[in-house]
Design a protein around this motif. Sequence first.
Motif, mmCIF file in Angstrom:
data_model
loop_
_atom_site.group_PDB
_atom_site.id
_atom_site.type_symbol
_atom_site.label_atom_id
_atom_site.label_comp_id
_atom_site.label_asym_id
_atom_site.label_seq_id
_atom_site.Cartn_x
_atom_site.Cartn_y
_atom_site.Cartn_z
ATOM 1 N N PHE A 1 6.552 7.361 -5.943
ATOM 2 C CA PHE A 1 6.143 8.325 -6.961
ATOM 3 C C PHE A 1 6.124 9.762 -6.442
ATOM 4 N N SER A 2 6.873 9.993 -5.380
ATOM 5 C CA SER A 2 7.039 11.368 -4.896
ATOM 6 C C SER A 2 8.192 12.023 -5.670
ATOM 7 N N HIS A 3 8.524 13.245 -5.306
ATOM 8 C CA HIS A 3 9.653 13.935 -5.939
ATOM 9 C C HIS A 3 10.791 14.139 -4.945
ATOM 10 N N SER A 4 10.731 13.370 -3.853
ATOM 11 C CA SER A 4 11.724 13.484 -2.788
ATOM 12 C C SER A 4 12.748 12.360 -2.901
ATOM 13 N N TYR A 5 14.016 12.713 -2.826
ATOM 14 C CA TYR A 5 15.088 11.715 -2.882
ATOM 15 C C TYR A 5 14.975 10.757 -1.699
ATOM 16 N N LEU B 1 0.799 -1.238 0.000
ATOM 17 C CA LEU B 1 0.000 0.000 0.000
ATOM 18 C C LEU B 1 0.830 1.287 0.000
ATOM 19 N N PRO B 2 1.846 1.441 0.850
ATOM 20 C CA PRO B 2 2.569 2.717 0.874
ATOM 21 C C PRO B 2 3.615 2.892 -0.230
ATOM 22 N N ILE B 3 3.909 1.846 -0.994
ATOM 23 C CA ILE B 3 4.970 1.948 -2.001
ATOM 24 C C ILE B 3 4.745 3.101 -2.981
ATOM 25 N N PRO B 4 3.568 3.227 -3.623
ATOM 26 C CA PRO B 4 3.398 4.337 -4.579
ATOM 27 C C PRO B 4 3.458 5.713 -3.926
ATOM 28 N N LEU B 5 3.079 5.803 -2.671
ATOM 29 C CA LEU B 5 3.124 7.102 -1.978
ATOM 30 C C LEU B 5 4.557 7.617 -1.871
ATOM 31 N N PHE B 6 5.491 6.705 -1.630
ATOM 32 C CA PHE B 6 6.891 7.100 -1.507
ATOM 33 C C PHE B 6 7.606 7.084 -2.858
#
Length: 413
Positions: free
Chosen positions: A305-309, A298-303
Amino acid sequence: MESQQNPSSSADNKKIAFQFIIFMGAVSLFGDITYEGARSITGPYLAVLGASASIVGLVAGFGEFIGYGLRLVSGYFSDRTQQYWTVTIIGYGLLCSIPLLAFAGYWQIAAFLIIAERMGKGIRTPARDTILSHATKQVGRGLGFGIHEALDQIGAIIGPLIFSAVFIFEGGYRKGFTILWIPALLCVATLLVARIKLPSPEKLETSGGPTRQNIQGKGRLPRIFWFYALFSFFSVAGFVNFQIISYHFKVQSVISDVQIPVFYAIAMGADALVALIIGKTYDKIGLISLVSIPLLTLPIPLFAFSHSYGFAIIGVLLWGTAMGIHETIMRAAIADLTPIEHRGFAYGIFNTVYGVAWFLGSALIGLLYDFSILYLILFVVVMEAISVIAFFLLKKEIILSQRSQEIRTALLK
């Protein structure tokens, strides 16, 4: 490793089984060095030989399709003939198509060899996992498959690094493929040694008593297996593949091109480490550990597909962790849920379901990425929520099966 002739004690069986798992892990390690090393550069190599982008995509897609399709046939054939070793050896023998790529002067020949390797993987996987499952009965399903997966992923890390080293020292594609003769031959040789040492691994798993779940049926695949297949389908369909994640890293300039392979290596390292931990956990708490798959997915796309390294690193670590669970306890559970006589077919069905879910899920996730990240995340949430529901249906079926078994046992007394 000692031969399996009239083992004198449970301790002897455990020792034999553990050594056998190490041997099979070494087989997969050498195998992964060979084909993961090649897969890291087959796209550019086909381009060098004159193939278009569409041809490269077609070869990759068809190779995966036929590889997963053959697993169903191979699993059924292995059970019907009981020739698990023969099927496994034939499958690994096709691994030699990879170093033969050094002699491919045309993209058509290279494409044939690439597809042949995928066919080999499809042929060997159900039979190999069935053979391995017998040994894991002695040391713990989760731990056994966890050790195998950890060694497998070490090979997956080493393989691409071999080609990187070849290019650094100004070698070419052909030199890299030629070097892969070494792990390919070591893979087959190690497999043959394992076959000589333990010709009948099924003797490590006797039918004298029920499994922990006490749910295996006779003569056919039990109902519970199909609930498990349903859970597997939805949990895998919502799992974002690394190609889409790395595509996001590239087009959004989240990390540099040079670092993308490093991030993949980090994920593989997490995979190898988690495989051992989750395997041992499965042996202690059983199927409930499978809930970790949707919870981590569940949390994989939240992290990712962000723009944070920093978030990108977290996303990759979560992805590698989830993959470690996929490749370990999802395979281990099959052995606990199915009767020995149909286990090869069960692994074939499971792998086919897994492949179809991966393909359909990846295709939809790719389309949704172009449309909206928000809808992509929603899709993942829906798939994993359904998988959780399927898991609890699975648990309910286990309880009903256990009660039925207890009633039958009481009536027979």
